[in-house]
Design a protein around this motif. Structure first.
Motif, short mmCIF file in Angstrom:
data_model
loop_
_atom_site.label_atom_id
_atom_site.label_comp_id
_atom_site.label_asym_id
_atom_site.label_seq_id
_atom_site.Cartn_x
_atom_site.Cartn_y
_atom_site.Cartn_z
N HIS A 125 47.86 47.41 38.23
CA HIS A 125 46.62 47.27 37.49
C HIS A 125 46.56 45.82 37.01
O HIS A 125 47.22 45.44 36.05
N LEU A 126 45.77 45.03 37.72
CA LEU A 126 45.66 43.61 37.41
C LEU A 126 44.67 43.41 36.28
O LEU A 126 43.49 43.76 36.39
N THR A 127 45.16 42.85 35.19
CA THR A 127 44.37 42.61 33.99
C THR A 127 45.14 41.59 33.18
O THR A 127 45.91 40.80 33.74
N ASP A 128 44.98 41.55 31.87
CA ASP A 128 45.70 40.58 31.06
C ASP A 128 45.71 41.06 29.61
O ASP A 128 44.99 42.00 29.26
N GLY A 129 46.52 40.42 28.81
CA GLY A 129 46.61 40.75 27.40
C GLY A 129 47.16 39.58 26.62
O GLY A 129 47.87 38.73 27.17
N GLY A 189 51.24 47.03 48.43
CA GLY A 189 50.56 48.13 47.76
C GLY A 189 49.15 47.75 47.36
O GLY A 189 48.56 46.81 47.89
N HIS A 190 48.62 48.48 46.38
CA HIS A 190 47.25 48.23 45.92
C HIS A 190 47.26 47.33 44.70
O HIS A 190 48.07 47.52 43.79
N ILE A 191 46.34 46.39 44.66
CA ILE A 191 46.09 45.58 43.47
C ILE A 191 44.71 45.97 42.97
O ILE A 191 43.70 45.73 43.64
N VAL A 192 44.68 46.59 41.80
CA VAL A 192 43.44 47.17 41.26
C VAL A 192 43.03 46.44 39.99
O VAL A 192 43.82 46.36 39.04
N LEU A 193 41.82 45.90 39.98
CA LEU A 193 41.31 45.27 38.77
C LEU A 193 40.88 46.35 37.79
O LEU A 193 39.98 47.15 38.09
N GLU A 194 41.57 46.38 36.65
CA GLU A 194 41.25 47.35 35.60
C GLU A 194 41.04 46.56 34.32
O GLU A 194 41.96 46.32 33.55
N ILE A 195 39.79 46.14 34.09
CA ILE A 195 39.47 45.29 32.96
C ILE A 195 38.49 46.00 32.03
O ILE A 195 37.87 46.99 32.40
#
Length: 259
Positions: free
Chosen positions: A187-191, A223-229
């Motif tokens: 789950h590609l996002t940031d914090g 694998g899968h890289i999913v944008l979850e923002i």
């Protein structure tokens, strides 16, 4: 494969998520089964996939606090239904969180139960990293069993979420190294490292999302890289679309394989 999570367009619907993904050029969609009625209906998800010509790469099971009653209250039943949906729409991954501490029976058999489900369904159940619940930067409460860090357990498939890692103060490259080939889903996002689950646009936080993507590419991650923002603060659809576009461009810029 760079995918968009339907959670990224909340409070808009799963139908809107497919439309955004199609217009912006995402490769696939991850469906978060939640309070959106469309996300709970296999036939609707299949129709959206077919209409937009977009693959569904993963199903996120309804295991969040606010989805505790979606598809009933039996956690194993939720996972079985998630696998059924995955098979029906052509997804090969189900994303699942570790149990809450108060789900004692579920938690007691979770690790072995996940392995049994993978064996019986042929679907990868990618257990996601979570975090201690924190009221402040210094105090945390462990609410997940057997724990929030999937690298500490013998799961065959796992998910790394950068926003969750930010809360936990867990370096994601080190987590990926511990997981090795067991890292199946991202789950590609940031914090920023605050106590909030921020799900920032990648690059706007403190997790060095670019370096993480370069590490994955260098390791041959397939694998899968999913944008979850989180786009709930977007003032209008144009702002939401701009965040989704920026996220996709970020992923493609920094995840570059030698091939």
């Amino acid at each position: 494969m760079i995918a968009l999570s339907t959670a990224s367009v909340y409070p808009e619907s799963s139908a809107h998520a497919f439309a955004y993904a199609s217009s912006l050029g995402y490769d696939a969609v991850e469906v978060m089964v939640g309070i959106d009625a469309l996300s709970q209906q296999t036939s609707a998800v299949k129709q959206l996939s077919d209409h937009h010509g977009l693959k569904v790469c993963a199903i996120h099971s309804p295991c969040l606090l606010f989805t505790q009653r979606v598809w009933g209250t039996d956690p194993w039943g939720k996972l079985e239904r998630s696998a059924e949906m995955a098979h029906a729409v052509g997804a090969d991954v189900v994303v699942v969180h570790p149990p809450f501490r108060w789900q004692r029976d579920y938690a007691a058999g979770f690790v072995n139960g996940i392995a049994a489900l993978e064996e019986s369904t042929g679907i990868a159940f990618a257990v996601e990293n979570m975090y201690p619940w924190r009221a402040s930067a210094r105090r945390g409460v462990e609410v997940y069993v057997p724990g929030w860090d999937p690298s500490a357990e013998n799961y065959a498939n796992t998910t790394v979420d950068l926003s969750h890692a930010a809360i936990a103060g867990s370096p994601v490259v080190e987590m990926a190294q511990r997981l090795g080939a067991r890292l199946r889903h991202v789950h590609l996002t940031d914090g920023s490292g605050s106590a909030k689950d921020e799900h920032l646009v990648p690059g706007r936080g403190a997790m060095d999302a670019a370096g993480f993507l370069r590490h994955l590419a260098g390791q041959g991650f397939d694998g899968h890289i999913v944008l979850e923002i989180n786009t709930r603060r977007a003032g209008n659809r144009e702002e939401r679309e701009a965040d989704l576009r920026e996220s996709l461009e970020f992923a493609r810029e920094h995840f570059v394989t030698s091939s």
